[in-house]
Write a protein that holds these residues in place. Structure first.
Motif, short mmCIF file in Angstrom:
data_model
loop_
_atom_site.label_atom_id
_atom_site.label_comp_id
_atom_site.label_asym_id
_atom_site.label_seq_id
_atom_site.Cartn_x
_atom_site.Cartn_y
_atom_site.Cartn_z
N GLU A 209 -36.17 -29.98 35.84
CA GLU A 209 -35.83 -30.25 37.25
C GLU A 209 -34.42 -29.76 37.57
OE1 GLU A 209 -36.80 -33.93 39.30
OE2 GLU A 209 -37.82 -34.57 37.46
N TRP A 210 -33.50 -30.04 36.65
CA TRP A 210 -32.10 -29.64 36.83
C TRP A 210 -31.99 -28.13 36.99
CZ3 TRP A 210 -28.39 -29.76 32.03
CH2 TRP A 210 -27.17 -29.15 32.36
N PHE A 211 -32.58 -27.38 36.06
CA PHE A 211 -32.45 -25.92 36.11
C PHE A 211 -33.18 -25.35 37.33
CE2 PHE A 211 -31.22 -24.52 31.55
CZ PHE A 211 -30.21 -25.46 31.54
N LYS A 212 -34.30 -25.96 37.71
CA LYS A 212 -35.01 -25.49 38.90
C LYS A 212 -34.12 -25.63 40.13
CE LYS A 212 -39.30 -26.10 41.52
NZ LYS A 212 -40.59 -26.84 41.61
N LEU A 213 -33.44 -26.77 40.26
CA LEU A 213 -32.52 -26.96 41.38
C LEU A 213 -31.33 -26.03 41.28
CD1 LEU A 213 -31.61 -28.49 43.91
CD2 LEU A 213 -30.61 -30.24 42.40
N ALA A 214 -30.74 -25.93 40.08
CA ALA A 214 -29.56 -25.08 39.90
C ALA A 214 -29.83 -23.63 40.29
CB ALA A 214 -29.09 -25.16 38.45
N TYR A 215 -31.02 -23.14 39.95
CA TYR A 215 -31.31 -21.74 40.22
C TYR A 215 -31.62 -21.46 41.68
CZ TYR A 215 -30.59 -19.77 35.67
OH TYR A 215 -29.97 -19.30 34.53
N ARG B 43 -29.32 -22.24 43.65
CA ARG B 43 -27.93 -22.19 44.09
C ARG B 43 -27.16 -21.03 43.46
NH1 ARG B 43 -26.68 -28.77 43.74
NH2 ARG B 43 -28.17 -29.34 45.39
N GLN B 44 -27.86 -19.96 43.16
CA GLN B 44 -27.19 -18.81 42.55
C GLN B 44 -26.20 -18.14 43.50
OE1 GLN B 44 -29.42 -16.42 39.45
NE2 GLN B 44 -31.15 -17.17 40.65
N ASN B 45 -26.30 -18.47 44.78
CA ASN B 45 -25.32 -17.93 45.74
C ASN B 45 -23.94 -18.53 45.52
OD1 ASN B 45 -26.35 -20.49 46.67
ND2 ASN B 45 -25.55 -20.07 48.71
N ARG B 46 -23.86 -19.59 44.71
CA ARG B 46 -22.56 -20.20 44.40
C ARG B 46 -21.86 -19.51 43.22
NH1 ARG B 46 -23.52 -26.78 44.89
NH2 ARG B 46 -24.73 -26.76 46.85
N VAL B 47 -22.53 -18.58 42.59
CA VAL B 47 -22.01 -17.92 41.38
C VAL B 47 -21.19 -16.68 41.77
CG1 VAL B 47 -22.62 -16.78 39.22
CG2 VAL B 47 -23.96 -18.73 40.03
N SER B 48 -20.10 -16.47 41.05
CA SER B 48 -19.30 -15.26 41.26
C SER B 48 -18.83 -14.72 39.92
CB SER B 48 -18.09 -15.56 42.15
OG SER B 48 -17.25 -16.54 41.54
N ASN C 58 -18.60 -17.39 37.05
CA ASN C 58 -18.24 -18.76 37.43
C ASN C 58 -19.49 -19.46 37.94
OD1 ASN C 58 -17.12 -21.12 38.28
ND2 ASN C 58 -15.64 -20.20 39.68
N THR C 59 -20.09 -20.29 37.08
CA THR C 59 -21.36 -20.94 37.40
C THR C 59 -21.26 -22.45 37.49
OG1 THR C 59 -21.90 -20.94 35.04
CG2 THR C 59 -22.78 -19.12 36.36
N ILE C 60 -20.08 -23.00 37.40
CA ILE C 60 -19.97 -24.45 37.31
C ILE C 60 -20.53 -25.15 38.55
CG2 ILE C 60 -17.61 -24.63 38.24
CD1 ILE C 60 -17.16 -26.74 35.92
N ASP C 61 -20.34 -24.55 39.75
CA ASP C 61 -20.84 -25.17 40.97
C ASP C 61 -22.34 -24.97 41.14
OD1 ASP C 61 -18.41 -26.21 41.71
OD2 ASP C 61 -17.83 -24.45 42.88
N MET C 62 -22.91 -24.08 40.36
CA MET C 62 -24.36 -23.92 40.35
C MET C 62 -25.01 -25.00 39.49
SD MET C 62 -26.44 -20.70 38.70
CE MET C 62 -28.06 -20.94 37.95
N TYR C 63 -24.43 -25.24 38.33
CA TYR C 63 -25.07 -26.13 37.35
C TYR C 63 -24.72 -27.61 37.49
CZ TYR C 63 -26.91 -22.33 34.42
OH TYR C 63 -27.63 -21.26 33.94
N MET C 64 -23.43 -27.93 37.56
CA MET C 64 -23.04 -29.32 37.33
C MET C 64 -23.39 -30.28 38.47
SD MET C 64 -22.36 -28.91 34.30
CE MET C 64 -21.83 -30.54 33.77
N PRO C 65 -23.14 -29.94 39.74
CA PRO C 65 -23.58 -30.87 40.79
C PRO C 65 -25.09 -31.09 40.76
CG PRO C 65 -21.98 -29.31 41.66
CD PRO C 65 -22.35 -28.82 40.30
N ALA C 66 -25.84 -30.01 40.46
CA ALA C 66 -27.30 -30.14 40.38
C ALA C 66 -27.70 -31.10 39.27
CB ALA C 66 -27.92 -28.76 40.16
N MET C 67 -27.00 -31.05 38.15
CA MET C 67 -27.33 -31.95 37.04
C MET C 67 -27.16 -33.40 37.46
SD MET C 67 -25.70 -32.28 33.19
CE MET C 67 -24.28 -33.25 33.70
#
Length: 214
Positions: free
Chosen positions: A74-80, A82-87, A17-26
């Motif tokens: 920039e998006w992926f740098k920020l998203a990564y 936030r890997q603590n949000r992944v489960s 479940n990575t949606i909270d890692m990727y989408m808010p950062a985008m």
């Protein structure tokens, strides 16, 4: 109906479940660059932009071609950060363990992730070693909803299409699976838009372990 022997998995929204890692950062990075959206546009991009390549998600947001590469970086740098949000979705470890012990079952990945992202995934999750065939977005010129990633996995596995299923969580996964001539299992447990993938799905998975039926 032939028994399923070949199981090709998406990753984001299906295994983890990575949606909270990727989408808010985008959206944070897009806003920084002056791209803003109505609530309706935001909802559409949030639901349909998850699970496709980063470039395609940004194109959905009408990002100019010149901006796509720097914004994606920039998006992926920020998203990564936030890997603590992944489960891992509950039941994934169990179903993969079960399938890996079947003599006639073969496991593969067909993902929109870049190769370095897959390397990160493999480093973080021990069960990635169970996938003997892996197709990333860098292995095909066309991407979901085009069938090429799934067809590449089928070809690399030497799989028989009637006994192959693609497990995914988006409408693009469904379209790609059927265009490839394989069955589609709708991972509604991880989908941002579950109603969109139930019609037309060959199998509906309320939990990952529902795959045990097939």
């Amino acid at each position: 109906m032939p028994q399923i022997h070949n199981f090709i998995f998406d990753i984001d929204g299906t295994l983890i479940n990575t949606i909270d890692m990727y989408m808010p950062a985008m959206f944070e990075i897009l806003a920084k660059h002056g791209y803003t959206y109505t609530p309706e546009q935001h909802d559409k991009i949030f639901k349909e932009g998850f699970g496709i390549t980063g470039d395609d998600a940004l194109r959905m947001g009408n990002v100019s071609e010149n901006d796509i590469r720097p914004i994606q970086e920039e998006w992926f740098k920020l998203a990564y950060t936030r890997q603590n949000r992944v489960s891992v979705f509950p039941g994934i470890k169990e179903i993969l363990d079960d399938l890996s012990k079947r003599d006639d079952a073969h496991l593969a990945i067909a993902t929109s992730k870049l190769a370095y992202e897959y390397a990160n995934f493999k480093h973080r999750y021990f069960f990635a070693d169970l996938f003997k065939t892996v197709i990333t977005s860098e292995d095909t010129d066309k991407h979901k909803p085009n069938p090429d990633p799934i067809l590449a996995a089928v070809d690399k596995m030497g799989a028989d299409k009637p006994t192959t299923v693609y497990i995914g969580d988006t409408i693009n996964d469904l379209k790609a699976a059927h265009a490839a001539g394989v069955k589609f299992a709708a991972a509604v447990y991880g989908s941002a838009n579950p109603t969109a993938i139930q019609d037309g799905a060959d199998f509906i998975l309320k939990t990952p372990t529902d795959l045990e039926k097939y």
